[in-house]
Write an enzyme that holds these catalytic residues in place. Structure first.
Site, PDB file in Angstrom:
ATOM      1  CE  LYS A 178     -18.689  12.033  43.755  1.00  0.00           C
ATOM      2  NZ  LYS A 178     -19.086  13.412  43.763  1.00  0.00           N
TER       3      LYS A 178
ATOM      4  CG  ASP B 266     -25.702  17.894  45.893  1.00  0.00           C
ATOM      5  OD1 ASP B 266     -24.741  17.477  45.219  1.00  0.00           O
ATOM      6  OD2 ASP B 266     -26.054  17.374  46.957  1.00  0.00           O
TER       7      ASP B 266
ATOM      8  CB  THR C 256     -20.869  12.321  51.535  1.00  0.00           C
ATOM      9  OG1 THR C 256     -20.786  13.334  50.534  1.00  0.00           O
ATOM     10  CG2 THR C 256     -22.064  12.558  52.415  1.00  0.00           C
TER      11      THR C 256
ATOM     12  CE1 TYR D 150     -15.584  13.648  43.738  1.00  0.00           C
ATOM     13  CE2 TYR D 150     -15.277  11.820  45.243  1.00  0.00           C
ATOM     14  CZ  TYR D 150     -15.800  13.061  44.963  1.00  0.00           C
ATOM     15  OH  TYR D 150     -16.535  13.719  45.915  1.00  0.00           O
TER      16      TYR D 150
END
Ligand code: NGF
Length: 293
Positions: free
Chosen positions: A164, A190, A48, A136
């Protein structure tokens, strides 16, 4: 050192204009807003944050500036992943010096390394500092695909405390949870946070947390209270917003919505395109309805 628990906003990087510098004032304002929210902290310099469109100097400056503004009030995770392991190592050491609480990295991508090579890379990178390290896993963007068993092996490396996980395979995620009950597992999509929690996630890291932090924390609270109707309804509202963002492109949409909320973020760097009038209008409509005033 702050605790590695809860919910972390994946921080976008504000620019003065498309080819311009990091907009330091906006960065400070965004960090200040998030640090005083109910989120646990920030995930800095990740996808991001347009990490792979920043120079090494910019990635270092970003990590330093966020740590300075945050000043120990929130938990900070530095993303240092890169195709160049030496660069990742330099950023990891810088993050430790700057006061970060944890380090995280996508695997080196582009060349298709074997799992053994990736394992040795993470062993080396996680050993560059004494900080806790998060693997990640983002196969859709990194192109690196692991089984649950392989991720469990990565979790056994010194300093590695968890993952993550930005991956839609919740079957594999639940297997990982059973294989490593003690690992810290952060859900990365999300729009499926509630599903991730029900499959054993401890918390989450996400881009849209920047504009709906209270809703994310409320999903967690409702889930833990066993109030699934409320949790589902909150996730549905979150997803109505996320749907509009995904349609426009998540990172440009996030920057637009944050700018609209009073923090000028600039555009994403090329080759990201710019939002057209229709995309902006769709985001305005979603924001009016789904971002609480
Ligand atoms: O932004 C992306 C991919 N993924 C994020 C997040 O997993 C990335 C996710 O929040 C992240 O944490 C990072 O900065 O490294 C999605 O944007 C969200 O679920 C909407 O699909 O571009």
């Amino acid at each position: 050192m702050n605790d590695l628990n809860g919910y972390f906003a994946a921080l976008p990087t504000p620019f003065t204009d498309r080819q311009g510098a990091i907009a330091e004032g906006s960065l400070d304002d965004l960090v200040e807003r998030l640090v005083t929210s109910h989120l646990s902290g920030l995930y800095v310099g990740g996808s991001t944050g347009e990490a792979f469109l920043l120079s090494e100097q910019e990635r270092a400056a970003l990590l330093r500036r966020v740590a300075r503004t945050c000043a120990g009030r929130s938990t900070l995770i530095a993303h240092v992943g890169d195709p160049d392991p030496a660069l990742s190592g330099r950023l990891a050491r810088l993050a430790a010096e700057a006061g970060y609480d944890a380090v995280s990295a996508v695997p080196p991508f582009y060349y298709r390394y074997g799992f053994e090579e990736i394992l040795r890379h993470y062993e080396w990178l996680a050993g560059q500092t004494d900080l806790p390290f998060l693997i990640y896993n983002f196969p859709a963007l990194s192109g690196v695909h692991w089984s649950a068993d392989q991720i469990a092996q990565l979790c056994d490396l010194p300093n590695v405390v968890g993952v993550k996980n930005t991956c839609g395979d919740l079957f594999a995620f639940e297997s990982l949870r059973r294989l490593r009950p003690e690992a810290r597992l952060f859900h990365g999509f999300d729009e499926t946070l509630l599903a991730g929690l029900s499959m054993g996630a401890d918390g989450g890291i996400g881009s849209t947390y920047n504009i709906q932090p209270d809703r994310i924390v409320a999903i967690d609270a409702a889930f833990r209270a066993g109030d699934m109707d409320t949790a589902r309804s909150l996730q549905a509202d979150a997803n109505a917003l996320i749907e509009a963002m995904v349609a426009a492109g998540v990172i440009p949409a996030l920057k637009y919505l944050l700018t609209r909320s009073g923090i000028p973020m600039g555009d994403c760097r090329p080759p990201f395109g710019q939002l057209d009038a229709d995309a902006r209008a769709a985001l305005d409509a979603a924001a009016d309805r789904y971002i609480p005033a």
